[in-house]
Design an enzyme around this catalytic site. Structure first.
Site, PDB file in Angstrom:
ATOM      1  N   HIS A 136       0.824  -1.213   0.000  1.00  0.00           N
ATOM      2  CA  HIS A 136       0.000   0.000   0.000  1.00  0.00           C
ATOM      3  C   HIS A 136       0.853   1.255   0.000  1.00  0.00           C
ATOM      4  O   HIS A 136       2.038   1.252   0.345  1.00  0.00           O
ATOM      5  CB  HIS A 136      -0.964  -0.001   1.192  1.00  0.00           C
ATOM      6  CG  HIS A 136      -0.297   0.069   2.543  1.00  0.00           C
ATOM      7  ND1 HIS A 136      -0.018   1.254   3.171  1.00  0.00           N
ATOM      8  CD2 HIS A 136       0.116  -0.907   3.374  1.00  0.00           C
ATOM      9  CE1 HIS A 136       0.551   1.012   4.350  1.00  0.00           C
ATOM     10  NE2 HIS A 136       0.639  -0.291   4.501  1.00  0.00           N
ATOM     11  N   CYS A 169       2.340  -5.275   7.037  1.00  0.00           N
ATOM     12  CA  CYS A 169       2.066  -4.924   5.651  1.00  0.00           C
ATOM     13  C   CYS A 169       3.266  -4.194   5.052  1.00  0.00           C
ATOM     14  O   CYS A 169       4.192  -3.803   5.748  1.00  0.00           O
ATOM     15  CB  CYS A 169       0.813  -4.070   5.556  1.00  0.00           C
ATOM     16  SG  CYS A 169      -0.706  -5.004   5.878  1.00  0.00           S
TER      17      CYS A 169
END
Length: 504
Positions: free
Chosen positions: A394, A413
């Site tokens: 992301h 992440c």
């Protein structure tokens, strides 16, 4: 040969004790390929095998693990033939797949578990080798540039005497222009590894420009922030011994043997240790960018999957670990934390709840969600791929952290620098235009890729760069000493490596 293999315990008791059932079945299949005949009495075949086994040292494998009898003409000739075949098959398997089981040391989750037939591949290589031994061993080696270039580097290094460099003492942060008693040792350290051609002129204890340039070059080659500042991270990398540096090449050859079957000619490859992403096309990297990966206590998992969709203008639902360990403690200390962070309280079905009605000591089954916007931790785009860890790639508003090194900042992440360029490389022109429109709307939208893109998250701590130089990455998750021990380093080497890591 089948009769001998069927009654190994009586005909070849010493050999039988070393074979498990799968190895015995593989030997039976191998001799069936050869019409049940001995194979190692053919002229030149055994000497060709010996030559190839010696070359395994360049692959970071120990040739002494595959000992061969001196001749095949003894009374127990059939047993000797079988023993040579056992070592032959094992060497090919170790070279092709890795000597250790990846699942035991650095497990890689796969969205589509592989269906490789290990025995069939080894037997195919073995059949080739009886005609052309060198060709079979070369085919067994991973045919990826990551592996081949590192093998060449290790083959050259292991023939050279080990470098000798001093240990840099611990102390306060050291910046260019400062004076410090450690400067002479630092200069000798840079000289020993070729970052300096000669010792700098000027005051001996002054951290001058030439030495700072050498340190910045060292930092860039070791995935550190190249600012010339000697802090704990740079000091740790400076003080890794020459022996351990050489061993790093060997253990990463093993990692590349593991990863080779999962590398695809087109797709996304992430090195978690270096916090770096590469986009591959036709087997070659066409673009690289920096990442931020999981901290040591919240590690980014290793996996292979396919990027199937993108979330544009994403909201962010706080994951359970971050909720438990970060958000709830902050909320208990600061009642205005929700409004400061633009967080909304939801029930388990996504319905809004009044924050002042929640007992934050026992909040129950609630969710915290942050709406899309410039402060959203997921930024403008999330790249999603099936996995059981709820991790994804992301965008991020934390852009200054990309200049740091190492970049282990996230909760698992992967934050991507220049995420819009990554999007451009993964989508067709038509898809790029559509996503531009959806991004401009400001509303949260899901966009499914017309052609899913392979993604592989691996872990390695050294590789050869495009200029032929070795690029190191800090062992942020402490995997190297475990792998070094499992591969069987000499006792004195291992204990030195362990002492270094324990001291860090």
């Amino acid at each position: 040969m089948q009769s001998v293999l069927a009654q190994l315990s009586s005909d070849c008791p010493g050999l039988a004790a070393q074979l498990d059932a799968p190895a015995q079945l593989r030997l039976q299949a191998f001799y069936r390929q050869q019409n049940e005949l001995p194979v190692w009495s053919a002229s030149g075949r055994l000497s060709a095998l010996r030559a190839q086994l010696q070359l395994l040292a360049d692959d970071g494998l120990d040739p002494s693990r595959y000992p061969l009898p001196l001749d095949t003409g003894a009374d127990n000739g059939l047993c000797t033939d079988i023993e040579i075949s056992r070592q032959y098959l094992q060497a090919l398997q170790d070279l092709h797949f890795g000597r250790l089981q990846q699942a035991r040391f650095e497990p890689l989750w796969q969205a589509q578990p592989p269906t490789r037939d290990v025995d069939a591949e080894v037997l195919t290589l073995a059949a080739t080798g009886l005609k052309d031994m060198a060709r079979a061993f070369d085919q067994a080696r991973p045919n990826t540039e990551l592996y081949r270039s590192l093998r060449r580097a290790y083959a050259a290094q292991r023939q050279q005497p080990l470098a000798d460099w001093p240990v840099i003492a611990a102390g306060p942060l050291l910046r260019p222009g400062m004076e410090d008693a450690r400067i002479p040792a630092l200069a000798q350290r840079m000289l020993a590894e070729g970052y300096l051609d000669s010792l700098p002129a000027g005051p001996e204890k002054t951290y001058g420009e030439a030495l700072a340039d050498a340190v910045m070059h060292f930092q860039s080659r070791h995935s550190l922030q190249a600012d010339g500042v000697i802090g704990p991270g740079t000091l740790t990398e400076l003080n890794i011994s020459p022996t351990l540096r050489r061993e790093q090449l060997r253990i990463n050859l093993e990692r590349f043997r593991w990863l080779a079957p999962d590398l695809e000619p087109d797709g996304v490859l992430v090195n978690v240790a270096a916090a770096q992403l590469s986009v591959y096309h036709d087997g070659a990297p066409v673009w690289q960018t920096r990442l931020q990966v999981g901290r040591a206590d919240r590690q980014t998992p290793l996996l292979k999957s396919r990027v199937t969709r993108m979330t544009l203008n994403p909201t962010w639902t706080v994951p359970p670990t971050i909720m438990r360990e970060d958000k709830l403690p902050a909320l208990r200390l600061n009642p205005t934390y929700l409004s400061q962070q633009n967080l909304q309280v939801l029930d388990s079905e996504g319905h809004p709840l009044a924050a002042d009605a929640i007992d934050w000591e026992r909040p129950g089954n609630i969710l915290l969600r942050q709406e899309a916007g410039p402060r959203n931790p997921l930024g403008k785009i999330v790249l999603r791929f099936p996995n059981p860890y709820s991790v994804y790639l992301h965008d991020t508003p934390s852009q200054p952290l990309f200049a740091k090194g190492p970049r282990a900042f996230s909760s698992g992440c992967v934050r991507v620098e220049q995420v819009l360029h990554l999007r451009d490389l993964l989508l067709s022109p038509t898809e790029r235009g559509k996503t531009d429109e959806l991004l401009a709307s400001g509303t949260t939208r899901e966009f499914r890729l017309a052609a899913p893109v392979p993604i592989l998250l691996g872990y390695w701590t050294v590789q050869v760069g495009s200029d032929g130089a070795l690029l190191y990455a800090p062992d942020i998750y402490g995997h190297d000493p475990v792998l070094l021990k499992a591969l069987g380093a000499r006792v004195q080497v291992l204990s030195a490596a362990q002492a270094e890591y324990k001291a860090q």
